[in-house]
Design a protein around this motif. Sequence first.
Motif, PDB file in Angstrom:
ATOM      1  N   SER A  42       0.928  -1.165  -0.057  1.00 31.69           N
ATOM      2  CA  SER A  42      -0.026  -0.047   0.226  1.00 31.69           C
ATOM      3  C   SER A  42       0.910   1.396   0.011  1.00 31.69           C
ATOM      4  O   SER A  42       1.869   1.072   0.281  1.00 31.69           O
ATOM      5  N   GLY A  43       0.242   2.429  -0.185  1.00 31.86           N
ATOM      6  CA  GLY A  43       1.081   3.660  -0.137  1.00 31.86           C
ATOM      7  C   GLY A  43       0.582   4.340   0.845  1.00 31.86           C
ATOM      8  O   GLY A  43      -0.070   3.607   1.577  1.00 31.86           O
ATOM      9  N   GLY A  44       0.703   5.787   1.060  1.00 25.43           N
ATOM     10  CA  GLY A  44       0.354   6.587   2.087  1.00 25.43           C
ATOM     11  C   GLY A  44       1.462   6.203   3.364  1.00 25.43           C
ATOM     12  O   GLY A  44       2.426   5.748   2.971  1.00 25.43           O
ATOM     13  N   SER A  45       1.060   7.051   4.304  1.00 21.58           N
ATOM     14  CA  SER A  45       1.760   6.716   5.660  1.00 21.58           C
ATOM     15  C   SER A  45       1.545   5.837   6.582  1.00 21.58           C
ATOM     16  O   SER A  45       2.574   5.100   7.301  1.00 21.58           O
ATOM     17  N   THR A  46       0.491   5.075   6.596  1.00 24.62           N
ATOM     18  CA  THR A  46       0.158   4.078   7.654  1.00 24.62           C
ATOM     19  C   THR A  46       1.189   2.734   7.466  1.00 24.62           C
ATOM     20  O   THR A  46       1.667   2.358   8.461  1.00 24.62           O
ATOM     21  N   PRO A  47       1.693   2.567   6.392  1.00 31.52           N
ATOM     22  CA  PRO A  47       2.427   1.442   6.286  1.00 31.52           C
ATOM     23  C   PRO A  47       3.924   1.260   7.035  1.00 31.52           C
ATOM     24  O   PRO A  47       4.455   0.542   7.352  1.00 31.52           O
ATOM     25  N   GLY A  73       0.707  -1.116  -4.996  1.00 31.81           N
ATOM     26  CA  GLY A  73      -0.867  -0.901  -5.276  1.00 31.81           C
ATOM     27  C   GLY A  73      -1.127   0.314  -6.185  1.00 31.81           C
ATOM     28  O   GLY A  73      -2.017   0.459  -6.935  1.00 31.81           O
ATOM     29  N   ASP A  74      -0.294   1.510  -5.623  1.00 27.75           N
ATOM     30  CA  ASP A  74      -0.293   2.578  -6.556  1.00 27.75           C
ATOM     31  C   ASP A  74       0.938   3.401  -6.507  1.00 27.75           C
ATOM     32  O   ASP A  74       1.774   3.108  -5.504  1.00 27.75           O
ATOM     33  N   GLU A  75       1.301   4.384  -7.283  1.00 24.56           N
ATOM     34  CA  GLU A  75       2.223   5.352  -7.244  1.00 24.56           C
ATOM     35  C   GLU A  75       1.897   6.466  -7.741  1.00 24.56           C
ATOM     36  O   GLU A  75       1.091   6.669  -8.683  1.00 24.56           O
ATOM     37  N   ARG A  76       2.713   7.545  -7.084  1.00 24.80           N
ATOM     38  CA  ARG A  76       2.535   8.980  -7.336  1.00 24.80           C
ATOM     39  C   ARG A  76       3.143   9.415  -8.582  1.00 24.80           C
ATOM     40  O   ARG A  76       4.115   8.870  -8.931  1.00 24.80           O
ATOM     41  N   ALA A  77       2.864  10.561  -8.944  1.00 23.97           N
ATOM     42  CA  ALA A  77       3.460  11.107 -10.381  1.00 23.97           C
ATOM     43  C   ALA A  77       4.881  11.819  -9.749  1.00 23.97           C
ATOM     44  O   ALA A  77       4.945  12.965  -9.991  1.00 23.97           O
ATOM     45  N   SER A  85       7.070   9.644  -2.803  1.00 21.43           N
ATOM     46  CA  SER A  85       6.804   8.288  -3.370  1.00 21.43           C
ATOM     47  C   SER A  85       6.376   7.295  -2.371  1.00 21.43           C
ATOM     48  O   SER A  85       7.123   6.897  -1.490  1.00 21.43           O
ATOM     49  N   ASN A  86       5.566   6.247  -2.849  1.00 21.44           N
ATOM     50  CA  ASN A  86       4.983   5.123  -2.309  1.00 21.44           C
ATOM     51  C   ASN A  86       6.201   4.013  -2.093  1.00 21.44           C
ATOM     52  O   ASN A  86       6.577   3.191  -1.387  1.00 21.44           O
ATOM     53  N   VAL A  87       6.882   3.987  -3.497  1.00 19.81           N
ATOM     54  CA  VAL A  87       7.926   3.078  -3.504  1.00 19.81           C
ATOM     55  C   VAL A  87       9.062   3.448  -2.519  1.00 19.81           C
ATOM     56  O   VAL A  87       9.657   2.455  -2.084  1.00 19.81           O
ATOM     57  N   LEU A 145      -3.991  -2.499   1.358  1.00 22.09           N
ATOM     58  CA  LEU A 145      -4.483  -1.169   1.018  1.00 22.09           C
ATOM     59  C   LEU A 145      -4.565  -0.142   2.262  1.00 22.09           C
ATOM     60  O   LEU A 145      -4.811  -0.768   3.567  1.00 22.09           O
ATOM     61  N   GLY A 146      -4.652   1.007   2.112  1.00 23.02           N
ATOM     62  CA  GLY A 146      -5.182   2.092   2.920  1.00 23.02           C
ATOM     63  C   GLY A 146      -6.199   2.736   2.486  1.00 23.02           C
ATOM     64  O   GLY A 146      -6.963   2.473   1.514  1.00 23.02           O
ATOM     65  N   MET A 147      -6.879   3.675   3.371  1.00 23.28           N
ATOM     66  CA  MET A 147      -7.924   4.340   3.003  1.00 23.28           C
ATOM     67  C   MET A 147      -7.769   6.062   3.232  1.00 23.28           C
ATOM     68  O   MET A 147      -7.362   6.468   4.438  1.00 23.28           O
ATOM     69  N   GLY A 151     -12.593   8.015   1.418  1.00 22.13           N
ATOM     70  CA  GLY A 151     -12.885   6.748   1.025  1.00 22.13           C
ATOM     71  C   GLY A 151     -12.227   6.351  -0.310  1.00 22.13           C
ATOM     72  O   GLY A 151     -12.540   5.369  -0.849  1.00 22.13           O
ATOM     73  N   HIS A 152     -11.205   7.072  -0.698  1.00 21.52           N
ATOM     74  CA  HIS A 152     -10.283   6.384  -1.713  1.00 21.52           C
ATOM     75  C   HIS A 152      -9.534   5.409  -1.360  1.00 21.52           C
ATOM     76  O   HIS A 152      -9.249   5.115   0.025  1.00 21.52           O
ATOM     77  N   THR A 153      -9.168   4.449  -2.034  1.00 20.99           N
ATOM     78  CA  THR A 153      -8.075   3.294  -1.985  1.00 20.99           C
ATOM     79  C   THR A 153      -7.201   3.039  -2.916  1.00 20.99           C
ATOM     80  O   THR A 153      -7.574   3.463  -3.984  1.00 20.99           O
ATOM     81  N   ALA A 154      -5.926   2.835  -2.815  1.00 20.20           N
ATOM     82  CA  ALA A 154      -4.798   2.759  -3.684  1.00 20.20           C
ATOM     83  C   ALA A 154      -5.091   4.165  -4.323  1.00 20.20           C
ATOM     84  O   ALA A 154      -5.083   5.181  -3.587  1.00 20.20           O
ATOM     85  N   SER A 155      -5.106   4.397  -5.581  1.00 24.22           N
ATOM     86  CA  SER A 155      -5.370   5.877  -6.183  1.00 24.22           C
ATOM     87  C   SER A 155      -6.547   5.756  -6.906  1.00 24.22           C
ATOM     88  O   SER A 155      -6.685   6.553  -8.126  1.00 24.22           O
ATOM     89  N   SER A 181      -2.150  13.043 -11.752  1.00 18.79           N
ATOM     90  CA  SER A 181      -2.269  11.640 -12.195  1.00 18.79           C
ATOM     91  C   SER A 181      -1.565  10.734 -11.528  1.00 18.79           C
ATOM     92  O   SER A 181      -0.586  10.912 -10.929  1.00 18.79           O
ATOM     93  N   ARG A 182      -2.195   9.628 -11.484  1.00 19.49           N
ATOM     94  CA  ARG A 182      -1.529   8.767 -10.479  1.00 19.49           C
ATOM     95  C   ARG A 182      -1.675   6.998 -11.058  1.00 19.49           C
ATOM     96  O   ARG A 182      -2.420   6.811 -11.938  1.00 19.49           O
ATOM     97  N   LEU A 183      -0.541   6.284 -10.873  1.00 23.19           N
ATOM     98  CA  LEU A 183      -0.563   4.894 -11.276  1.00 23.19           C
ATOM     99  C   LEU A 183      -1.481   4.097 -10.290  1.00 23.19           C
ATOM    100  O   LEU A 183      -1.215   4.129  -9.189  1.00 23.19           O
ATOM    101  N   ASN A 204      -9.925  10.496  12.039  1.00 20.22           N
ATOM    102  CA  ASN A 204     -10.361  11.209  10.779  1.00 20.22           C
ATOM    103  C   ASN A 204     -10.726  10.118   9.658  1.00 20.22           C
ATOM    104  O   ASN A 204     -11.315  10.585   8.687  1.00 20.22           O
ATOM    105  N   LYS A 205     -10.672   8.800   9.973  1.00 15.70           N
ATOM    106  CA  LYS A 205     -11.208   7.910   9.029  1.00 15.70           C
ATOM    107  C   LYS A 205     -12.616   7.539   9.720  1.00 15.70           C
ATOM    108  O   LYS A 205     -13.326   6.618   8.796  1.00 15.70           O
ATOM    109  N   ALA A 206     -13.068   7.649  10.930  1.00 13.08           N
ATOM    110  CA  ALA A 206     -13.969   7.089  11.404  1.00 13.08           C
ATOM    111  C   ALA A 206     -15.314   7.202  10.869  1.00 13.08           C
ATOM    112  O   ALA A 206     -16.284   6.524  10.637  1.00 13.08           O
TER     113      ALA A 206
HETATM  114  C1  6PG Z   1      -1.590   7.036  -1.452  1.00 10.66           C
HETATM  115  C2  6PG Z   1      -2.105   5.616  -1.105  1.00 10.66           C
HETATM  116  C3  6PG Z   1      -3.586   5.772  -0.632  1.00 10.66           C
HETATM  117  C4  6PG Z   1      -3.396   5.856   0.935  1.00 10.66           C
HETATM  118  C5  6PG Z   1      -4.474   6.559   1.771  1.00 10.66           C
HETATM  119  C6  6PG Z   1      -4.293   6.311   3.073  1.00 10.66           C
HETATM  120  O1  6PG Z   1      -0.620   6.894  -2.613  1.00 10.66           O
HETATM  121  O2  6PG Z   1      -1.877   7.936  -0.781  1.00 10.66           O
HETATM  122  O3  6PG Z   1      -2.053   4.623  -1.890  1.00 10.66           O
HETATM  123  O4  6PG Z   1      -4.737   5.043  -1.037  1.00 10.66           O
HETATM  124  O5  6PG Z   1      -3.256   4.431   1.359  1.00 10.66           O
HETATM  125  O6  6PG Z   1      -4.521   7.685   1.136  1.00 10.66           O
HETATM  126  O7  6PG Z   1      -3.100   7.300   3.455  1.00 10.66           O
HETATM  127  P1  6PG Z   1      -2.645   7.472   4.957  1.00 10.66           P
HETATM  128  O8  6PG Z   1      -1.993   5.951   5.348  1.00 10.66           O
HETATM  129  O9  6PG Z   1      -1.487   8.169   4.850  1.00 10.66           O
HETATM  130  O10 6PG Z   1      -3.642   7.655   5.910  1.00 10.66           O
END
Ligand code: 6PG
Length: 249
Positions: A42-47, A73-77, A85-87, A145-147, A151-155, A181-183, A204-206
Amino acid sequence: MKTRPGETVHVHLTSREVAVAGAAFLLKLARVARSTPTVALSGGSTPRAMYDHLRTLDEQAIQPLRRARYFFGDERAVDNFNSESNVALAMNYFLQPLKVPYSMIEVPNGVAATPAAEVKRLNQSLRCKLARAAGGVPRFDLVFLGMGTDGHTASLFPGTRALESRAAGYVWNRVPQLKTSRLTLTFPVLNAAKLVVVMCTGENKATVLEDILQHGGTRRTRHPIGRLRPTRLVWLLDSAAASRLDDST
Ligand code: 6PG
């Protein structure tokens, strides 16, 4: 709660416990898989908390992780060295410190510069290196995956074209609300996975989680992540993220 068949919700007191629980799914898969397990990170900060936990484990525990094949799962531009970068997050805090062979990592390269070519290359890799589900869809053993708070997931962001894509792989998705744009992997691939683990923490996700897991129906499917329906879906939530869920129903 209104969960779907194959869906379970685990509420942990803290985000660190969520990270440990997420790591346990990865470690078990790597330990017991008979062939090369395939994982989408997954991307984002949670992982980051899960990666921090994995780095504390001893060699015997982490050694099996090197036999898995990792996709994103996804990557930013951005390029792979950018702090956004998620990578970069996975490489810096997990894959390189734990010495996962580079040959086992499918890194999106320069996707912002040449998206069409990179999407094509990655989709060929998915087809070659993953097992196949019904209809020939590439099938991951495990997808993290994150959220987002929207309510988005991946991109797969609300209102974006990739939500409706029937392509079984990666697409390059225009995200107007982010002016970029995102992969991203598409729902056909996410829903073909044997197991999807969503790690979600924070107050903030509740509200979105209440729509998805407490109310269900259109209050669920209005959110991109509400469209997930893999064989098995596990939600790993901390108490703050789960604060609007009533676990008695
Ligand atoms: C991204 C992720 C995205 C992420 C959610 C949650 O590139 O941002 O793929 O789907 O999982 O936005 O992000 P946090 O873990 O930072 O809350």
